[in-house]
Design a protein around this motif. Structure first.
Motif, short mmCIF file in Angstrom:
data_model
loop_
_atom_site.label_atom_id
_atom_site.label_comp_id
_atom_site.label_asym_id
_atom_site.label_seq_id
_atom_site.Cartn_x
_atom_site.Cartn_y
_atom_site.Cartn_z
N SER A 186 19.38 11.88 -13.07
CA SER A 186 18.07 12.38 -13.47
C SER A 186 17.06 11.24 -13.60
CB SER A 186 18.19 13.14 -14.80
OG SER A 186 16.93 13.56 -15.24
N HIS A 187 17.50 10.14 -14.24
CA HIS A 187 16.62 8.98 -14.37
C HIS A 187 16.21 8.44 -13.00
CE1 HIS A 187 16.13 8.05 -18.60
NE2 HIS A 187 17.40 8.38 -18.82
N THR A 188 17.16 8.41 -12.08
CA THR A 188 16.89 7.89 -10.74
C THR A 188 15.86 8.76 -10.01
OG1 THR A 188 19.13 6.99 -10.60
CG2 THR A 188 17.92 7.27 -8.53
N LEU A 189 16.02 10.08 -10.14
CA LEU A 189 15.09 11.00 -9.49
C LEU A 189 13.68 10.84 -10.05
CD1 LEU A 189 17.27 14.24 -9.16
CD2 LEU A 189 16.50 12.73 -7.32
N TRP A 190 13.59 10.74 -11.38
CA TRP A 190 12.29 10.60 -12.00
C TRP A 190 11.66 9.24 -11.63
CZ3 TRP A 190 8.93 13.77 -14.25
CH2 TRP A 190 9.39 15.02 -14.71
N ALA A 191 12.46 8.21 -11.64
CA ALA A 191 11.95 6.89 -11.28
C ALA A 191 11.43 6.90 -9.84
CB ALA A 191 13.03 5.84 -11.45
N ALA A 192 12.18 7.55 -8.96
CA ALA A 192 11.74 7.66 -7.56
C ALA A 192 10.45 8.45 -7.47
CB ALA A 192 12.83 8.31 -6.72
N GLY A 193 10.34 9.51 -8.27
CA GLY A 193 9.12 10.30 -8.28
C GLY A 193 7.92 9.50 -8.73
N PHE A 194 8.09 8.71 -9.80
CA PHE A 194 7.00 7.86 -10.27
C PHE A 194 6.61 6.83 -9.20
CE2 PHE A 194 7.54 9.64 -14.42
CZ PHE A 194 6.41 9.30 -15.14
N ALA A 195 7.61 6.25 -8.55
CA ALA A 195 7.32 5.23 -7.54
C ALA A 195 6.58 5.83 -6.35
CB ALA A 195 8.63 4.59 -7.07
N VAL A 196 7.04 6.97 -5.86
CA VAL A 196 6.40 7.60 -4.70
C VAL A 196 4.97 8.02 -5.04
CG1 VAL A 196 6.47 9.61 -3.19
CG2 VAL A 196 8.56 8.35 -3.66
N ALA A 197 4.75 8.44 -6.30
CA ALA A 197 3.43 8.91 -6.69
C ALA A 197 2.46 7.76 -6.96
CB ALA A 197 3.54 9.79 -7.93
N LEU A 198 2.95 6.66 -7.55
CA LEU A 198 2.05 5.63 -8.06
C LEU A 198 1.93 4.40 -7.16
CD1 LEU A 198 2.92 5.76 -11.86
CD2 LEU A 198 1.02 6.84 -10.66
N VAL A 199 2.99 4.02 -6.48
CA VAL A 199 2.92 2.81 -5.64
C VAL A 199 1.82 2.91 -4.58
CG1 VAL A 199 4.15 1.41 -3.94
CG2 VAL A 199 5.28 2.06 -6.08
N PRO A 200 1.65 4.06 -3.91
CA PRO A 200 0.56 4.14 -2.92
C PRO A 200 -0.83 3.95 -3.52
CG PRO A 200 2.14 5.91 -2.58
CD PRO A 200 2.49 5.28 -3.89
N LEU A 201 -0.95 4.14 -4.85
CA LEU A 201 -2.26 4.03 -5.50
C LEU A 201 -2.53 2.62 -6.04
CD1 LEU A 201 -2.30 7.39 -7.51
CD2 LEU A 201 -3.34 6.91 -5.29
N VAL A 202 -1.59 1.71 -5.88
CA VAL A 202 -1.81 0.33 -6.34
C VAL A 202 -3.06 -0.21 -5.66
CG1 VAL A 202 -0.91 -2.02 -6.31
CG2 VAL A 202 0.60 -0.10 -6.85
N PRO A 203 -4.02 -0.73 -6.43
CA PRO A 203 -5.30 -1.11 -5.83
C PRO A 203 -5.24 -2.39 -5.03
CG PRO A 203 -5.28 -1.66 -8.16
CD PRO A 203 -4.01 -0.89 -7.89
N LEU A 204 -6.09 -2.46 -4.03
CA LEU A 204 -6.31 -3.68 -3.27
C LEU A 204 -7.57 -4.37 -3.79
CD1 LEU A 204 -5.67 -2.48 0.39
CD2 LEU A 204 -4.04 -3.50 -1.21
N PRO A 205 -7.75 -5.65 -3.50
CA PRO A 205 -8.97 -6.33 -3.95
C PRO A 205 -10.23 -5.67 -3.38
CG PRO A 205 -7.32 -7.93 -3.26
CD PRO A 205 -6.80 -6.58 -2.86
N LEU A 206 -11.29 -5.74 -4.16
CA LEU A 206 -12.57 -5.22 -3.71
C LEU A 206 -13.06 -6.02 -2.51
CD1 LEU A 206 -14.25 -4.93 -7.22
CD2 LEU A 206 -13.27 -3.05 -5.88
N LEU A 207 -13.69 -5.34 -1.58
CA LEU A 207 -14.23 -6.01 -0.41
C LEU A 207 -15.48 -6.79 -0.78
CD1 LEU A 207 -13.86 -3.18 2.27
CD2 LEU A 207 -12.43 -5.22 2.01
N THR A 208 -15.56 -8.02 -0.32
CA THR A 208 -16.75 -8.83 -0.57
C THR A 208 -17.23 -9.42 0.76
OG1 THR A 208 -15.41 -10.81 -1.04
CG2 THR A 208 -16.09 -9.44 -2.92
N THR A 209 -18.47 -9.84 0.76
CA THR A 209 -19.05 -10.48 1.93
C THR A 209 -20.01 -11.57 1.47
OG1 THR A 209 -20.19 -10.06 4.03
CG2 THR A 209 -21.02 -8.91 2.11
N GLU A 210 -20.43 -12.40 2.38
CA GLU A 210 -21.36 -13.47 2.02
C GLU A 210 -22.77 -12.92 1.86
OE1 GLU A 210 -21.19 -16.65 4.78
OE2 GLU A 210 -19.15 -17.24 4.25
#
Length: 624
Positions: A433-457
């Protein structure tokens, strides 16, 4: 109306709202780890600015960054000249700008004025943006840890989601007000303390101070927080199991709210007057509410600045890159639904009512975020929604409905924290059960990890401004403008004025600028000043490269416009930048030369003197 339940039981599921305090060295170590992690992630998101604060600008929102840098420069001018924090004629001269009706971030510009003087508005902007993101995650963590969950890991999961959710990363493209997500948990913290007997005066004073601070930084966010708090408390209080508790707490809560109203009212009397009735005030907003409403499909999509977006799964259903306010992704929505069912199934006595109130807040704000008419994957349907009945009411008429989704972020963060806490607390959970929930959290949240804001000169400050050469051609307090005039699309002139204000000493005013002011239909607001014939000539040349054939009428109109603005000098730098697209400098120079005559070459710019006698010799006489 209290939401404080009994002390936590020994069961796997603690009450939804607990008075348990985590204490001791272990708690402080946990807090420190979370704070450092939050600051590290925030620095990662904003690292493009930190690599070169003066030379880099946020790619997706050059105009708003220039506006907030201008406010930070104005903070130095405010303290040095005793100016009005809620009205200025430094911009949009000679009419001025009602800063109370704009996002004036008064507390920030005062607190960070020493840093602004030492390092410039660019560094203060990057510092506030970074601290806002980190502080939001940490404040939510502390709130969740204090009131809702036992485990620091669960509180951190919810806190980091709230602080770095796609909506707040999107608003990090220039919005120092909306990235101040820490305002909501702080206000909620003291709202939940109002029912405590015997402390209504103390709690009311503190909450009143927080309301005043919140208004000065993020008035729209404070409005949303107040709506969500009221809806939560009322929904919970009317449920049969909570009515007796609510009746007992009502006198104390009302007394505390009365004190809050007195304290906040006293501190906000002048800014509220200026906001609603001061010079250059207006009703509504300069933005189309129907356009800035959330597409229901956006809830199922991924944001562009995320791991999923990097993998090509990002969507562009938002009005612009700064308004990706939901973008949870389908896996997270599935996880939330499963968590709702699970939490409901395992609800202990007293827990169900609080969960029901929480779910109500999420559902109501989700519907409000959709705006007056349902949009479905870029298509606008004929289905009218509740916001259609609210959009013309006071306060609602100044809000952008899509941003109501940011309250849904808080609800989702709380649900994630509660779900994680239940898993960590329940000894009956199996490894599978813990493994399934952990996998669910990872699949849901890892894709949402932010990238740095785009900057330009961005174009560097010309020596004409940086070295103070302009002082030889414009009197202290006189009006000067760059070409093209400062607007949200052509922000250089506004930010250069900001840097001058941050250096203290002599100052110049500018016509136009990027702000919200009157001039829209039926007394509503609009973005920037109403364009006159002259600034439109330069704006059109810069944006479209169009060089209009000019005649004596154009020159007479230019003389009249420049006289009304009291402009003493006009200058064109060697390079100009647009907020959204390249600008045609050659077209601007040709237009200016045809309209104003041959320029001088001074300090890396082309200069046109407008008022006779404003030269170094005349300036010396004026100063004597």
């Amino acid at each position: 109306m209290s939401v404080v339940a009994a002390a936590p039981s020994e069961s796997a599921d603690p009450p939804v709202v607990s008075t348990t305090r985590a204490g001791g060295r272990r708690s402080w170590r946990q807090h420190l780890v979370v704070a450092v992690a939050a600051l590290g992630l925030a620095a990662w998101v904003t690292n493009g600015l930190w690599r070169d604060p003066a030379g880099h600008v946020l790619t997706k929102n050059v105009g708003d960054q220039a506006f907030f840098e201008w406010l930070l420069g104005y903070g130095v001018y405010l303290l040095g000249h005793g100016a009005d924090p809620f009205f200025t004629d430094m911009m949009n001269a000679p009419l001025g700008v009602n800063l109370a009706a704009n996002t004036s971030i008064t507390v920030f510009i005062v607190l960070f004025s020493p840093l602004t003087v030492l390092a410039g508005p660019q560094v203060s902007f990057a510092a506030i943006l970074t601290l806002n993101l980190a502080g939001s995650a940490f404040a939510w963590y502390l709130f969740l840890r204090r009131y809702l969950v036992r485990h620091a890991v669960a509180a951190a999961a919810g806190g980091f989601f709230c602080g770095f959710a796609p909506g707040f990363i999107s608003h990090a493209n220039g919005h120092l007000n909306w990235t101040a997500g820490w305002v909501a948990p702080l206000v909620l913290w003291w709202v939940l303390k109002l029912p405590e007997r015997g402390r209504w005066l103390r709690h009311g004073i503190i909450l009143g101070l927080l309301v005043a601070v919140g208004f000065s930084i993020a008035a729209e966010g404070l409005f949303f927080t107040a709506l969500a708090s009221g809806l939560f408390l009322i929904t919970r209080s009317v449920q049969p199991e909570c009515r007796a508790e609510a009746r007992r707490a009502l006198p104390t809560v009302l007394a505390g709210l009365g004190v809050t109203a007195v304290v906040a009212g006293a501190l906000l009397a002048y800014p509220l007057f200026m906001h609603f009735a001061g010079p250059q005030s207006f009703s509504g907003t300069g933005f189309n509410q129907a356009h800035y409403a959330e597409d229901i499909g956006a809830y199922f999509e991924y944001p562009t600045r995320s791991v999923a977006g990097w993998l090509g799964l990002g969507s562009e259903l938002a009005p612009n890159p700064t308004e990706e306010t939901s973008y949870f992704g389908l896996p997270l929505l599935i996880l939330v639904v499963v968590s709702l069912v699970t939490l409901r199934r395992h609800a202990a006595p007293g827990r169900f009512e609080t969960l029901a109130a929480l779910y109500t807040v999420g559902a109501v704000f989700l519907v409000l975020s959709l705006g007056p008419q349902l949009k479905f994957f870029t298509g606008t349907t004929s289905i009218k929604l509740p916001y259609a009945a609210l959009q013309h009411l006071p306060l609602f008429d100044s809000a952008l409905p899509g941003r109501f989704a940011l309250v849904v972020v808080g609800v989702v963060g709380i649900i994630l924290a509660l779900s994680a806490d239940r898993l960590l607390s329940d000894p009956a959970q199996t490894v599978r059960s813990h493994t399934l929930w952990a996998a669910g959290f990872a699949v849901a949240l890892v894709p949402l990890v932010p990238l740095p804001l785009l900057t330009t000169e961005r174009v560097p400050e010309p020596p004409f401004i940086a070295d103070g050469i302009w002082k030889d051609y414009v009197t202290d307090g006189g009006t000067m403008t760059t070409l093209p005039f400062a607007t949200t699309d052509t922000a250089d002139g506004q930010r250069w004025q900001a840097y001058t204000m941050a250096r203290r000493g002599a100052q110049f005013r500018i016509p136009d600028g990027y702000f919200l002011g009157p001039g829209g239909p039926e007394g509503t607001g609009q973005i920037g000043a109403t364009q006159r014939h002259t600034d439109w000539l330069f704006f059109r040349a810069a944006l479209y490269g169009y060089v209009a054939p000019l005649d004596d009428h154009d020159r007479a109109q230019a003389r009249a416009d420049l006289a009304d603005w009291n402009v003493q000098a006009v200058f064109l730098p060697e390079r100009i930048t647009g907020s959204h697209s390249p600008l045609f400098r050659a077209a601007v120079e040709m237009t200016a030369t045809d309209l104003l005559g041959e320029p001088e070459h001074v300090g890396g710019v082309l200069l046109w003197r407008i008022r006779p006698g404003i030269d170094p010799v005349a300036r010396d006489r004026l100063e004597r």
